[in-house]
Enzyme design. Structure first.
Site, PDB file in Angstrom:
ATOM      1  N   CYS A  58    -153.099 -90.224  51.482  1.00 48.78           N
ATOM      2  CA  CYS A  58    -153.461 -90.924  52.723  1.00 48.78           C
ATOM      3  C   CYS A  58    -153.184 -89.962  53.876  1.00 48.78           C
ATOM      4  O   CYS A  58    -153.147 -88.747  53.663  1.00 48.78           O
ATOM      5  CB  CYS A  58    -152.713 -92.248  52.847  1.00 48.78           C
ATOM      6  SG  CYS A  58    -150.919 -92.097  52.883  1.00 48.78           S
TER       7      CYS A  58
ATOM      8  N   ARG B  63    -149.566 -95.940  52.586  1.00 49.81           N
ATOM      9  CA  ARG B  63    -150.483 -96.288  51.513  1.00 49.81           C
ATOM     10  C   ARG B  63    -150.302 -95.468  50.238  1.00 49.81           C
ATOM     11  O   ARG B  63    -150.206 -96.043  49.137  1.00 49.81           O
ATOM     12  CB  ARG B  63    -151.934 -96.163  52.009  1.00 49.81           C
ATOM     13  CG  ARG B  63    -152.283 -97.156  53.100  1.00 49.81           C
ATOM     14  CD  ARG B  63    -153.561 -96.777  53.821  1.00 49.81           C
ATOM     15  NE  ARG B  63    -153.376 -95.549  54.614  1.00 49.81           N
ATOM     16  CZ  ARG B  63    -154.341 -94.911  55.241  1.00 49.81           C
ATOM     17  NH1 ARG B  63    -155.586 -95.365  55.138  1.00 49.81           N
ATOM     18  NH2 ARG B  63    -154.068 -93.839  55.955  1.00 49.81           N
TER      19      ARG B  63
ATOM     20  N   ASP C  59    -155.504 -98.238  57.156  1.00 52.42           N
ATOM     21  CA  ASP C  59    -154.183 -97.764  57.565  1.00 52.42           C
ATOM     22  C   ASP C  59    -153.397 -98.923  58.190  1.00 52.42           C
ATOM     23  O   ASP C  59    -153.810 -99.471  59.216  1.00 52.42           O
ATOM     24  CB  ASP C  59    -154.397 -96.635  58.593  1.00 52.42           C
ATOM     25  CG  ASP C  59    -153.094 -95.986  59.007  1.00 52.42           C
ATOM     26  OD1 ASP C  59    -152.023 -96.484  58.610  1.00 52.42           O
ATOM     27  OD2 ASP C  59    -153.165 -94.976  59.732  1.00 52.42           O
TER      28      ASP C  59
HETATM   29  P1  4NP Z   1    -150.316 -93.733  55.893  1.00 51.85           P
HETATM   30  O1  4NP Z   1    -150.025 -94.370  57.341  1.00 51.85           O
HETATM   31  O2  4NP Z   1    -151.423 -92.720  56.092  1.00 51.85           O
HETATM   32  O3  4NP Z   1    -150.743 -94.895  55.068  1.00 51.85           O
HETATM   33  O4  4NP Z   1    -149.016 -93.111  55.450  1.00 51.85           O
HETATM   34  C1  4NP Z   1    -149.742 -93.569  58.455  1.00 51.85           C
HETATM   35  C2  4NP Z   1    -148.448 -93.209  58.730  1.00 51.85           C
HETATM   36  C3  4NP Z   1    -148.171 -92.413  59.828  1.00 51.85           C
HETATM   37  C4  4NP Z   1    -149.202 -91.998  60.642  1.00 51.85           C
HETATM   38  C5  4NP Z   1    -150.504 -92.351  60.359  1.00 51.85           C
HETATM   39  C6  4NP Z   1    -150.784 -93.142  59.261  1.00 51.85           C
HETATM   40  N1  4NP Z   1    -148.926 -91.197  61.770  1.00 51.85           N
HETATM   41  O5  4NP Z   1    -149.887 -90.812  62.481  1.00 51.85           O
HETATM   42  O6  4NP Z   1    -147.770 -90.870  62.039  1.00 51.85           O
END
Ligand code: 4NP
Length: 168
Positions: free
Chosen positions: A22, A28, A140
């Site tokens: 992800c 995720r 997300d």
């Molecule tokens: P993930 O969610 O891609 O599902 O781990 C996110 C966690 C952090 C960030 C973006 C998406 N971020 O920009 O910090």
């Protein structure tokens, strides 16, 4: 990657190596890793699989999964202990299947793939949804409330179940 290519991986007799990806590798993809690790364990095929996760954005490297995702996963009996790490070029060599959570992850991974063969290892989690045919990605949940995390886990469980059924 089609069914024949997936079968060829099994026929090689080697472990099937799956990387979930992800953006941050704190919501995720570590959840998908935890769900898949439990599924292969429950199915008695854990020794035939290597499962890992990574993120396209390295800003959370070393972090445990987001506390909200850990809490929601714990309610489903999952203890998420993965430490975030960025995707590396060598991952395309090591892993057989690289599962992107959304279209942006998919595009980023395909652009990063060193060879056309590596590019073909990248698939979308949405390709494996059977209980949620209307969904086209694992959205997300980072800026969402509780329902975003529950929705992500529902989709991830659906996709992982189908992916494993195709592999065993
Ligand atoms: P993930 O969610 O891609 O599902 O781990 C996110 C966690 C952090 C960030 C973006 C998406 N971020 O920009 O910090």
């Amino acid at each position: 990657m089609d069914k024949k290519e997936i079968k060829d991986i099994i026929l090689k007799g080697d472990k099937v190596r799956i990387l979930f990806v992800c953006l941050g590798n704190i919501c995720r993809s570590p959840a998908a890793q935890g769900v898949m690790e439990r599924l292969v364990e429950e199915s008695g095929v854990a020794d035939n699989f290597e499962i890992d996760s990574a993120g396209l954005y390295g800003g959370h490297a070393g972090d445990l999964p987001d506390a909200r995702m850990r809490a929601h996963a714990r309610r489903r009996g999952l203890n998420l202990t993965h430490r975030s790490r960025p995707v590396r070029e060598s991952d395309f060599d090591r892993f057989d299947i690289i599962v992107a959570m959304d279209d942006s992850n998919y595009t980023g991974l395909r652009a990063m793939a060193p060879t056309p063969e590596d590019e073909r290892k990248v698939v979308k989690m949405a390709d494996f949804f059977t209980q949620h045919p209307w969904a086209d990605c694992v959205p997300d949940p980072y800026y969402d409330g509780a329902e975003g995390f529950e929705n992500a886990l529902d989709l991830i469980e659906d996709g992982c179940n189908t992916l494993l059924q195709r592999l065993i």
